[in-house]
Motif scaffolding. Structure first.
Motif, PDB file in Angstrom:
ATOM      1  N   PHE A 155     -27.256 -19.120 -53.156  1.00 53.79           N
ATOM      2  CA  PHE A 155     -25.887 -19.589 -53.359  1.00 53.79           C
ATOM      3  C   PHE A 155     -25.364 -20.214 -52.072  1.00 53.79           C
ATOM      4  O   PHE A 155     -25.723 -19.805 -50.984  1.00 53.79           O
ATOM      5  CB  PHE A 155     -24.992 -18.426 -53.798  1.00 53.79           C
ATOM      6  CG  PHE A 155     -25.488 -17.760 -55.048  1.00 53.79           C
ATOM      7  CD1 PHE A 155     -25.289 -18.354 -56.283  1.00 53.79           C
ATOM      8  CD2 PHE A 155     -26.218 -16.590 -54.982  1.00 53.79           C
ATOM      9  CE1 PHE A 155     -25.788 -17.769 -57.442  1.00 53.79           C
ATOM     10  CE2 PHE A 155     -26.726 -15.997 -56.136  1.00 53.79           C
ATOM     11  CZ  PHE A 155     -26.502 -16.584 -57.366  1.00 53.79           C
ATOM     12  N   GLN A 183     -16.076 -23.033 -52.253  1.00 55.43           N
ATOM     13  CA  GLN A 183     -16.461 -22.379 -53.482  1.00 55.43           C
ATOM     14  C   GLN A 183     -17.908 -21.928 -53.410  1.00 55.43           C
ATOM     15  O   GLN A 183     -18.767 -22.649 -52.923  1.00 55.43           O
ATOM     16  CB  GLN A 183     -16.292 -23.374 -54.634  1.00 55.43           C
ATOM     17  CG  GLN A 183     -16.080 -22.715 -55.950  1.00 55.43           C
ATOM     18  CD  GLN A 183     -15.847 -23.734 -57.022  1.00 55.43           C
ATOM     19  OE1 GLN A 183     -15.637 -24.906 -56.749  1.00 55.43           O
ATOM     20  NE2 GLN A 183     -15.911 -23.290 -58.257  1.00 55.43           N
ATOM     21  N   ALA A 184     -18.189 -20.739 -53.923  1.00 52.32           N
ATOM     22  CA  ALA A 184     -19.575 -20.266 -53.987  1.00 52.32           C
ATOM     23  C   ALA A 184     -20.259 -20.946 -55.168  1.00 52.32           C
ATOM     24  O   ALA A 184     -19.841 -20.764 -56.304  1.00 52.32           O
ATOM     25  CB  ALA A 184     -19.613 -18.749 -54.130  1.00 52.32           C
ATOM     26  N   ARG A 185     -21.288 -21.725 -54.885  1.00 53.34           N
ATOM     27  CA  ARG A 185     -21.956 -22.498 -55.924  1.00 53.34           C
ATOM     28  C   ARG A 185     -23.436 -22.159 -56.006  1.00 53.34           C
ATOM     29  O   ARG A 185     -24.032 -21.701 -55.039  1.00 53.34           O
ATOM     30  CB  ARG A 185     -21.790 -23.993 -55.617  1.00 53.34           C
ATOM     31  CG  ARG A 185     -20.353 -24.455 -55.779  1.00 53.34           C
ATOM     32  CD  ARG A 185     -20.193 -25.881 -55.305  1.00 53.34           C
ATOM     33  NE  ARG A 185     -20.472 -25.980 -53.883  1.00 53.34           N
ATOM     34  CZ  ARG A 185     -20.803 -27.098 -53.269  1.00 53.34           C
ATOM     35  NH1 ARG A 185     -20.940 -28.208 -53.954  1.00 53.34           N
ATOM     36  NH2 ARG A 185     -21.015 -27.109 -51.970  1.00 53.34           N
ATOM     37  N   PHE A 186     -24.027 -22.445 -57.155  1.00 51.89           N
ATOM     38  CA  PHE A 186     -25.457 -22.235 -57.336  1.00 51.89           C
ATOM     39  C   PHE A 186     -26.265 -23.256 -56.538  1.00 51.89           C
ATOM     40  O   PHE A 186     -25.932 -24.439 -56.525  1.00 51.89           O
ATOM     41  CB  PHE A 186     -25.846 -22.405 -58.806  1.00 51.89           C
ATOM     42  CG  PHE A 186     -25.599 -21.199 -59.653  1.00 51.89           C
ATOM     43  CD1 PHE A 186     -24.357 -20.613 -59.702  1.00 51.89           C
ATOM     44  CD2 PHE A 186     -26.616 -20.640 -60.406  1.00 51.89           C
ATOM     45  CE1 PHE A 186     -24.117 -19.500 -60.493  1.00 51.89           C
ATOM     46  CE2 PHE A 186     -26.401 -19.530 -61.200  1.00 51.89           C
ATOM     47  CZ  PHE A 186     -25.152 -18.958 -61.252  1.00 51.89           C
ATOM     48  N   ARG A 204     -32.650 -23.123 -62.467  1.00 55.53           N
ATOM     49  CA  ARG A 204     -31.999 -24.261 -61.814  1.00 55.53           C
ATOM     50  C   ARG A 204     -32.757 -24.579 -60.534  1.00 55.53           C
ATOM     51  O   ARG A 204     -32.933 -23.710 -59.678  1.00 55.53           O
ATOM     52  CB  ARG A 204     -30.544 -23.920 -61.485  1.00 55.53           C
ATOM     53  CG  ARG A 204     -29.776 -25.110 -60.937  1.00 55.53           C
ATOM     54  CD  ARG A 204     -28.295 -24.793 -60.778  1.00 55.53           C
ATOM     55  NE  ARG A 204     -27.519 -26.004 -60.637  1.00 55.53           N
ATOM     56  CZ  ARG A 204     -27.076 -26.474 -59.468  1.00 55.53           C
ATOM     57  NH1 ARG A 204     -27.294 -25.827 -58.351  1.00 55.53           N
ATOM     58  NH2 ARG A 204     -26.376 -27.593 -59.428  1.00 55.53           N
ATOM     59  N   THR A 250     -30.842 -27.650 -64.768  1.00 51.68           N
ATOM     60  CA  THR A 250     -31.338 -26.388 -65.303  1.00 51.68           C
ATOM     61  C   THR A 250     -32.352 -26.656 -66.397  1.00 51.68           C
ATOM     62  O   THR A 250     -32.025 -27.320 -67.381  1.00 51.68           O
ATOM     63  CB  THR A 250     -30.176 -25.550 -65.863  1.00 51.68           C
ATOM     64  OG1 THR A 250     -29.156 -25.458 -64.861  1.00 51.68           O
ATOM     65  CG2 THR A 250     -30.639 -24.160 -66.221  1.00 51.68           C
ATOM     66  N   LEU A 267     -25.933 -33.192 -68.090  1.00 49.34           N
ATOM     67  CA  LEU A 267     -25.833 -33.073 -66.665  1.00 49.34           C
ATOM     68  C   LEU A 267     -25.249 -31.701 -66.363  1.00 49.34           C
ATOM     69  O   LEU A 267     -24.178 -31.376 -66.847  1.00 49.34           O
ATOM     70  CB  LEU A 267     -24.900 -34.203 -66.184  1.00 49.34           C
ATOM     71  CG  LEU A 267     -24.589 -34.327 -64.718  1.00 49.34           C
ATOM     72  CD1 LEU A 267     -25.800 -34.630 -63.871  1.00 49.34           C
ATOM     73  CD2 LEU A 267     -23.583 -35.476 -64.518  1.00 49.34           C
ATOM     74  N   SER A 268     -25.928 -30.915 -65.567  1.00 49.62           N
ATOM     75  CA  SER A 268     -25.442 -29.567 -65.297  1.00 49.62           C
ATOM     76  C   SER A 268     -24.344 -29.590 -64.252  1.00 49.62           C
ATOM     77  O   SER A 268     -24.287 -30.465 -63.398  1.00 49.62           O
ATOM     78  CB  SER A 268     -26.602 -28.680 -64.840  1.00 49.62           C
ATOM     79  OG  SER A 268     -26.489 -28.302 -63.507  1.00 49.62           O
ATOM     80  N   ASP A 269     -23.449 -28.600 -64.335  1.00 51.44           N
ATOM     81  CA  ASP A 269     -22.397 -28.497 -63.330  1.00 51.44           C
ATOM     82  C   ASP A 269     -22.924 -27.750 -62.101  1.00 51.44           C
ATOM     83  O   ASP A 269     -24.120 -27.470 -61.982  1.00 51.44           O
ATOM     84  CB  ASP A 269     -21.147 -27.835 -63.923  1.00 51.44           C
ATOM     85  CG  ASP A 269     -21.391 -26.392 -64.341  1.00 51.44           C
ATOM     86  OD1 ASP A 269     -22.434 -25.823 -63.964  1.00 51.44           O
ATOM     87  OD2 ASP A 269     -20.540 -25.836 -65.052  1.00 51.44           O
ATOM     88  N   ASN A 270     -22.035 -27.405 -61.193  1.00 53.61           N
ATOM     89  CA  ASN A 270     -22.444 -26.739 -59.953  1.00 53.61           C
ATOM     90  C   ASN A 270     -22.885 -25.299 -60.160  1.00 53.61           C
ATOM     91  O   ASN A 270     -23.239 -24.619 -59.202  1.00 53.61           O
ATOM     92  CB  ASN A 270     -21.287 -26.747 -58.945  1.00 53.61           C
ATOM     93  CG  ASN A 270     -21.170 -28.082 -58.235  1.00 53.61           C
ATOM     94  OD1 ASN A 270     -22.177 -28.712 -57.957  1.00 53.61           O
ATOM     95  ND2 ASN A 270     -19.953 -28.488 -57.941  1.00 53.61           N
ATOM     96  N   PHE A 271     -22.830 -24.841 -61.394  1.00 54.98           N
ATOM     97  CA  PHE A 271     -23.183 -23.454 -61.676  1.00 54.98           C
ATOM     98  C   PHE A 271     -24.309 -23.386 -62.698  1.00 54.98           C
ATOM     99  O   PHE A 271     -24.580 -22.332 -63.271  1.00 54.98           O
ATOM    100  CB  PHE A 271     -21.943 -22.690 -62.136  1.00 54.98           C
ATOM    101  CG  PHE A 271     -20.803 -22.906 -61.199  1.00 54.98           C
ATOM    102  CD1 PHE A 271     -20.696 -22.152 -60.050  1.00 54.98           C
ATOM    103  CD2 PHE A 271     -19.890 -23.922 -61.399  1.00 54.98           C
ATOM    104  CE1 PHE A 271     -19.699 -22.391 -59.142  1.00 54.98           C
ATOM    105  CE2 PHE A 271     -18.884 -24.181 -60.491  1.00 54.98           C
ATOM    106  CZ  PHE A 271     -18.786 -23.410 -59.360  1.00 54.98           C
ATOM    107  N   GLY A 272     -24.952 -24.532 -62.920  1.00 51.40           N
ATOM    108  CA  GLY A 272     -26.142 -24.551 -63.752  1.00 51.40           C
ATOM    109  C   GLY A 272     -25.899 -24.647 -65.238  1.00 51.40           C
ATOM    110  O   GLY A 272     -26.807 -24.406 -66.024  1.00 51.40           O
ATOM    111  N   ASN A 273     -24.686 -25.018 -65.659  1.00 45.96           N
ATOM    112  CA  ASN A 273     -24.338 -24.997 -67.071  1.00 45.96           C
ATOM    113  C   ASN A 273     -24.239 -26.392 -67.676  1.00 45.96           C
ATOM    114  O   ASN A 273     -23.794 -27.331 -67.026  1.00 45.96           O
ATOM    115  CB  ASN A 273     -22.974 -24.311 -67.255  1.00 45.96           C
ATOM    116  CG  ASN A 273     -22.960 -22.935 -66.644  1.00 45.96           C
ATOM    117  OD1 ASN A 273     -23.845 -22.125 -66.903  1.00 45.96           O
ATOM    118  ND2 ASN A 273     -21.979 -22.666 -65.793  1.00 45.96           N
ATOM    119  N   VAL A 274     -24.611 -26.492 -68.945  1.00 46.40           N
ATOM    120  CA  VAL A 274     -24.444 -27.715 -69.736  1.00 46.40           C
ATOM    121  C   VAL A 274     -23.945 -27.280 -71.102  1.00 46.40           C
ATOM    122  O   VAL A 274     -24.372 -26.254 -71.624  1.00 46.40           O
ATOM    123  CB  VAL A 274     -25.774 -28.468 -69.888  1.00 46.40           C
ATOM    124  CG1 VAL A 274     -25.573 -29.756 -70.666  1.00 46.40           C
ATOM    125  CG2 VAL A 274     -26.393 -28.760 -68.544  1.00 46.40           C
TER     126      VAL A 274
END
Lengths: 390, 390, 390
Positions: free
Chosen positions: A68, A74-77, A96, A129, A152-159
């Motif tokens: 991280f 911000q704490a990001r992946f 990821r 991811t 496209l994944s966000d900064n936390f690995g989500n789509v």
């Protein structure tokens, strides 16, 4: 830094803690037209990256990392994955991670010869991811990798999307003309196809330095939005696309204490308007160790690795290692109806490695920017980085 | 808690994980005028701090820490730095750290005798991002430190400004009349000059207790703004300044199981309006170990350190250590055209140390507040803390 | 993964790093009425949880954990507490932790047989900040726990309120008819009384899958609000209440390689309008290890624990363990003037344990939803999870 278990009979899981930080400072001078084009860019100081990770093995062939980044409000992946090694098909990574596309992208940020990757960094899927199969050829004469992911994944690995939202990337590298350790020629080719989940992509880049902060300076000091930072020099804005293809060619020459590396890439976006837009980019760089150390080529990954000074800095003598670096990079985000500007950066740099885990980097960047409406402008940037990793 | 490497031949880098948490609860009673001045202050419970850090050495004389605090709705930077020890000029620290200003500020929050530092805590640069040279005198009779930094950094170590944005701080301490271990007199002087990057500073303080939470209590529960907490008792508001100077005098008497400590400080702000505003503050405190332990004076840092109970608490007897503490503190933020109020706090406290790493703290705070418009009011606060560190 | 100190004479504090991640993907199909009721639910991929923790002992009988979750766009508190073991009254835990209420709630998320806890999960206080006394009966024939806490805490363990804001929970479990290891009947009863600090509670649940992401996909990528995710299937909305009571009955049958478990619970909310609303919920589930491993009943906690495959997966053979699971769950949030809908979920699942620390889970969920205005609708969901812990 593996942590030993006190139950010696239980070999797994293992866990070690690693991390690093990049503390950067930058000073900008812009000509009048550049200031008219981009606005005034503030000088800045800040942590570009500050990462902690736990990594290890849960079985002989199953490894993991949870990493991280705490910088920039911000704490990001970063990397969060499990990897099953030595399956019949190769090594299998799930989670990821940096997709297999680009020699500069797959070079660790801990081992970048410049403060930032070149402007071509925006022409890559980078961290998404998904699932990747990859391996090194048995004779270590090259590597291969192929990956599928949601995009496209966000900064936390989500789509999160019903239509589309998928992509794939693949990379092939080969070594040619090897004539001894770290004396070889590297070739590579990368391709990526992407159908973004929300139909949007954006190509954007600063002039190869990135400083950002949370402008809320009051004592409450807890608000996180918005972020201020170096203005993007080139920027397509958000593009509505049906698909985006990325193509890249890699080449490098390792010459012991010297290394030359270049890549050329193209992004072809199929806009929902029906237009096709083509955005080319390229860079070439040269590195030279003044103090004679080898610039190691890592065959397993097909990239250059870490400098290990012959004479690490100590209080009783020992002065570390010095490296001279130069780079020219170019990107053109003007095409079809898109006016994203065109940028050419010339960078000269000096790296001082105190030891394998501590370095200071100095970059001078001369930027030539072409705005289709406003014309050609110039900016000069001086950047410094302090890096420590463990 | 150093982590041993499984490659015994490789001594560096080392990494260990440390951390602690402060779980605080507070109950407030206010007289009518105090409630009219500040509004009603809610009772609260929450984590004041919850920190994890990785620290270690990457070479014999090069150490580091990456420390982050997860409390109060956001992961924020605490100490993130590298340090090169024993250079010809002293020890050199680069990154984000507590600037050399103030005995109470340089006392670790793990070792505070009260729940919070005194109200004078707002009269200090505290953590900023920069470079510090420091050392202890060879005969350990004192310490010196001088630092330069960019000012005012946000919670993530960043500063971004073209005009100004620089500051410096320095601290000198001396031991006098030493008559045995932990029996001595300490003097210190601190000075800091600051030219804030955005031309703003703010002096603000609660009555030495701090509770805050994210008021969004719905199940979504992911929003971060705004933070609610104890209302500031004194507050200049945001001041537009050209520069701000801080001056501080430290004194302390170590008497074995007893310690007395006091500081007096002034902030002089040169307002952009042309006015000069002077804000004085001071505190004095006394500590007494009922169970007879020494209150250790740490010569290396010129502050008091950790209590180590003679008889740590165990399930089979052993009751830990008890300490009585008292403090009076004062700050006046009324000057020039600024009406920031004036506050005097009287605190009585009891600390129960179960062992060197676990303690409970109880504070009763009587606050006298003067608002230039509304007059004098009073509030009483009872606070409790549970602390565990490792 | 305890970390050994290099000062062997100093036994405490100890610190080890642990963590895990859940990478989930879900695909939804809804009938027309379900889509009219809930809107279209997007397919998604993302990290459901990604946690790092430091834990250890600071003395023989004093332990701790600091655990944070980095998933879903923000670093949030999980377990953060200290625990004093073996006091005369039992074990004493102080901090933020799962309150003693519910067999499925007290089962570790690392050891869930399904992707999510059942819909009854909304009928529990779960993690709150407070104090708990608990222990196992000397003959291990049951457990007891009682806790007091401030209510309702945010994601960072904080509560801030003058009126109310307190709660308590208690759990009693007993083993009956024990006939060998992991062959027994478990009974339990749980009760909780809560007076929420702001007078609000909300009962809400998805259909037992949870995917969420930050919709801001631009390169800036740093904004955190709002979160998008699976729409709640049942939802009371925010209820103004004077108090809320929770009652739960647990039962389970351990049969070696098979386990049956069920709970029935009720939330009685005293609305500020004077109405009483009663919300019932229940579930029953069955697990069966195809590969013959025991499903361990953990007497210390009164829950089922971790599967340890007979034949862990390796590259040279070894295929891990397989488990079939089924569950039916039900919740009714329609009562008094509240129309929160009624949901019944039928889930079939397959779990593949590569080893004790790595597993893949597959859930098929058939959901029947009753909206009092719109009528009955159905949705089907397929979910996959990759989990690695250490």
């Amino acid at each position: 830094n593996p942590i030993s278990s006190d139950d010696d009979s239980k070999k797994f899981p293992t866990a070690s803690v690693t991390g690093f930080f990049h503390l950067d400072a930058g000073w900008f001078s812009q000509d009048d037209l550049n200031r008219a084009t981009l606005g005034d860019i503030n000088d800045g100081l800040g942590f570009r990256r500050a990462r902690l990770a736990a990594k290890g093995f849960v079985a002989e062939d199953i490894q993991y990392i949870l990493e991280f980044d705490f910088a920039q409000s911000q704490a990001r992946f970063v990397d969060v994955w499990m990897q099953i090694n030595n399956t019949k098909l190769g090594n299998l990574r799930i989670g990821r991670f940096r997709q297999p596309f680009g020699m500069s992208e797959l070079t660790s940020v801990r081992e970048l010869p410049f403060l930032e990757r070149p402007v071509t960094f925006t022409q890559t899927p980078f961290r998404q991811t998904g699932v990747m199969l990859f391996d090194t050829r048995p004779d270590e004469s090259g590597t291969w990798a192929i990956a599928g992911y949601r995009f496209l994944s966000d900064n936390f690995g989500n789509v999160f999307a019903d239509t589309g939202g998928y992509g794939m990337a693949t990379r092939l590298t080969r070594i040619a003309f090897e004539s001894g350790e770290n004396r070889l020629v590297h070739f590579g080719v990368d391709y990526s196809y992407n159908d973004p989940g929300r139909g949007n992509i954006q190509l954007v880049s600063t002039n190869e330095i990135f400083l950002a902060q949370n402008p809320n300076l009051g004592p409450a000091g807890l608000s996180v939005l918005p972020i201020e930072g170096v203005t993007p020099f080139v920027n397509t804005g958000v593009l509505s696309v049906d698909e985006a293809q990325f193509l890249n060619f890699e080449s490098a020459i390792a010459l012991g204490r010297m290394a030359i590396q270049g890549e050329a890439r193209w992004v072809q976006a199929l806009l929902t308007s029906g237009e096709r837009a083509l955005f080319p980019g390229a860079y070439a760089q040269v590195r030279y160790m003044l103090t004679g150390e080898q610039i190691p080529y890592v065959k397993k990954n097909g990239v250059f690795g870490r400098i290990d000074p012959h004479s690490p800095w100590t209080t009783n003598g020992g002065s570390g290692a010095l490296e001279l670096v130069g780079r020219v990079s170019h990107i053109d985000l003007n095409d079809a109806s898109i006016e994203g500007r065109r940028l050419t950066d010339f960078t000269a740099g000096l790296n001082w490695y105190l030891n394998a885990n501590t370095k200071f980097q100095f970059n001078y960047i001369h930027s030539r920017l072409t705005d289709l409406s406003l014309g050609d402008s110039e900016a000069n940037t001086f950047g410094v980085r302090a890096q420590l990793d463990f």
